[in-house]
Motif scaffolding. Structure first.
Motif, PDB file in Angstrom:
ATOM      1  N   UNK A  49       0.822  -1.205   0.000  1.00 18.83           N
ATOM      2  CA  UNK A  49       0.000   0.000   0.000  1.00 18.83           C
ATOM      3  C   UNK A  49       0.859   1.259   0.000  1.00 18.83           C
ATOM      4  N   UNK A  50       1.992   1.214   0.712  1.00 18.08           N
ATOM      5  CA  UNK A  50       2.887   2.361   0.710  1.00 18.08           C
ATOM      6  C   UNK A  50       3.437   2.639  -0.670  1.00 18.08           C
ATOM      7  N   UNK A  51       3.776   1.571  -1.388  1.00 12.92           N
ATOM      8  CA  UNK A  51       4.277   1.725  -2.759  1.00 12.92           C
ATOM      9  C   UNK A  51       3.165   2.221  -3.682  1.00 12.92           C
ATOM     10  N   UNK A  52       1.964   1.642  -3.554  1.00 12.43           N
ATOM     11  CA  UNK A  52       0.855   2.030  -4.424  1.00 12.43           C
ATOM     12  C   UNK A  52       0.451   3.488  -4.220  1.00 12.43           C
ATOM     13  N   UNK A 108       8.902  -1.923  -3.917  1.00  7.56           N
ATOM     14  CA  UNK A 108       9.501  -3.027  -3.158  1.00  7.56           C
ATOM     15  C   UNK A 108      10.722  -3.605  -3.867  1.00  7.56           C
ATOM     16  N   UNK A 109      11.762  -3.914  -3.085  1.00  2.41           N
ATOM     17  CA  UNK A 109      12.972  -4.534  -3.622  1.00  2.41           C
ATOM     18  C   UNK A 109      12.713  -6.011  -3.902  1.00  2.41           C
ATOM     19  N   UNK A 110      13.729  -6.680  -4.472  1.00  2.00           N
ATOM     20  CA  UNK A 110      13.596  -8.106  -4.758  1.00  2.00           C
ATOM     21  C   UNK A 110      13.365  -8.905  -3.480  1.00  2.00           C
ATOM     22  N   UNK A 132      -2.949  -0.995   8.554  1.00  2.00           N
ATOM     23  CA  UNK A 132      -1.985  -0.462   7.593  1.00  2.00           C
ATOM     24  C   UNK A 132      -2.470   0.859   7.008  1.00  2.00           C
ATOM     25  N   UNK A 133      -3.766   0.942   6.705  1.00  2.00           N
ATOM     26  CA  UNK A 133      -4.334   2.200   6.198  1.00  2.00           C
ATOM     27  C   UNK A 133      -4.135   3.316   7.217  1.00  2.00           C
ATOM     28  N   UNK A 134      -4.475   3.043   8.472  1.00  2.00           N
ATOM     29  CA  UNK A 134      -4.312   4.052   9.514  1.00  2.00           C
ATOM     30  C   UNK A 134      -2.877   4.438   9.753  1.00  2.00           C
ATOM     31  N   UNK A 135      -1.962   3.465   9.656  1.00  2.00           N
ATOM     32  CA  UNK A 135      -0.542   3.751   9.859  1.00  2.00           C
ATOM     33  C   UNK A 135      -0.011   4.675   8.771  1.00  2.00           C
ATOM     34  N   UNK A 136      -0.382   4.409   7.516  1.00  2.00           N
ATOM     35  CA  UNK A 136       0.063   5.256   6.415  1.00  2.00           C
ATOM     36  C   UNK A 136      -0.537   6.658   6.522  1.00  2.00           C
TER      37      UNK A 136
END
Length: 326
Positions: free
Chosen positions: A118-121, A128-130, A176-180
């Motif tokens: 979600x952070x990337x999106x 995200x790395x490999x 996760x939504x709330x953290x972001x």
């Protein structure tokens, strides 16, 4: 102009003691919740816990001289409380009526994977790395093993395994939504005041949800056993206060990656405690899923690490999301 002097390195003993408190306390809150649920309905349990913990923390900080928060700060705290505490903690607590506490803890470990995607999106974090991608794949396999697992472990309402699993995944997603949101919209002033505000707002939302769910008729204070009272007190004092203090201190004196290792230690602690003291089953499928989840979270957290520039004072910054993880 002279450069500011960096603070002395903290005692290794204090760092080890703080880490141990995070590992054991936050890992044991799942079992404590299971015990408390034998006497408290889930949403009102969480509501009273956070209203008490948040009210005391907010009052102490205000009486110690912290300035009054603005309306915007209260709005931001209410959004975080809605996502993290109502849906995140409330959903996890509710799910433990249907699935073992150890399984709930393992599935909550999916939060770093949700955050990475979600952070990337949303553009908040890099692609995200490999290693992170590999961790996400392993995590999905581990989640499948856990979600499809069936045990004879006693729960309050057996026969609703998939409902419990779905509630935990929803809770992890909303956490996760709330953290972001909190990372992008932090409250001003002291982070300790912000955490108190978030707990107060979340406690109000949980209380409203509990009343709408009809839980008021399920509360009989005179019938609550000493064991259930002890679990409740443990959740308030150790889960909401002691562990928070240790985590905040660690974020200021060590690398955030080290402080964040609780994310893949807590599930193991919760599973072992549930097996040893809660009568929860531990089979090969669950053990395999647990291993994959732990490895996946390690890859996501450590594989996505970026070099941090030290602040002039030599301290790491502290965000509201980091302070609201339990």
């Amino acid at each position: 102009m002279s450069l500011p002097v960096a603070p002395a390195a903290p005692s290794r003993f204090l760092v080890a003691a703080a880490l141990l408190s995070l590992y054991l306390i936050w890992g044991s809150t799942y079992l404590a919740t299971k015990v408390a649920l034998t006497a408290w309905p889930p949403l009102l349990l969480s509501s009273v816990r956070y209203l008490l913990a948040g009210g005391v923390q907010y009052a102490v900080m205000r009486f110690s001289g912290s300035p009054a928060p603005s309306r915007q700060d209260w709005f931001r705290a209410s959004v975080v409380g809605f996502c993290l505490l109502l849906f995140g903690n409330g959903g996890t607590t509710f799910s433990q009526q249907y699935i073992p506490s150890g399984l709930a803890a393992l599935m909550v470990a999916s939060v770093p994977m949700f955050l990475a995607l979600m952070g990337w999106a949303s553009g908040i974090t890099p692609r995200p790395t490999a290693k992170v991608t590999g961790g996400l794949v392993l995590g999905m396999v581990g989640m499948y093993l856990l979600a499809s697992n069936r045990t004879a472990t006693a729960v309050l309402y057996p026969g609703h395994h998939l409902l419990g699993v779905g509630l935990v995944l929803m809770a992890a997603f909303m956490w996760s939504v709330g953290s972001l949101y909190s990372k992008k919209n932090p409250t001003s002033g002291s982070p300790f005041v912000g955490v108190g505000m978030q707990m107060l707002c979340g406690g109000v939302f949980l209380g409203i949800a509990g009343l709408l769910h009809g839980e008021a008729t399920q509360v009989n204070v005179s019938a609550i056993s000493p064991k259930a009272w002890g679990a409740f007190v443990y959740l308030v004092t150790f889960g909401s206060w002691v562990a928070f203090s240790a985590y905040i201190w660690l974020l200021r004196v060590v690398e955030p990656a080290l402080a964040g290792t609780y994310a893949f230690v807590n599930p193991a602690v919760a599973v072992l405690l549930g097996w040893a003291f809660g009568g929860e089953a531990l089979n090969l499928q669950m053990g395999s899923g647990a291993v994959l989840i732990v490895v996946a979270v390690m890859l996501v957290v450590l594989g996505g690490r970026r070099p941090n520039r030290a602040s002039p004072a030599g301290y790491a910054s502290v965000s509201d999301a980091e302070l609201s993880s339990k």
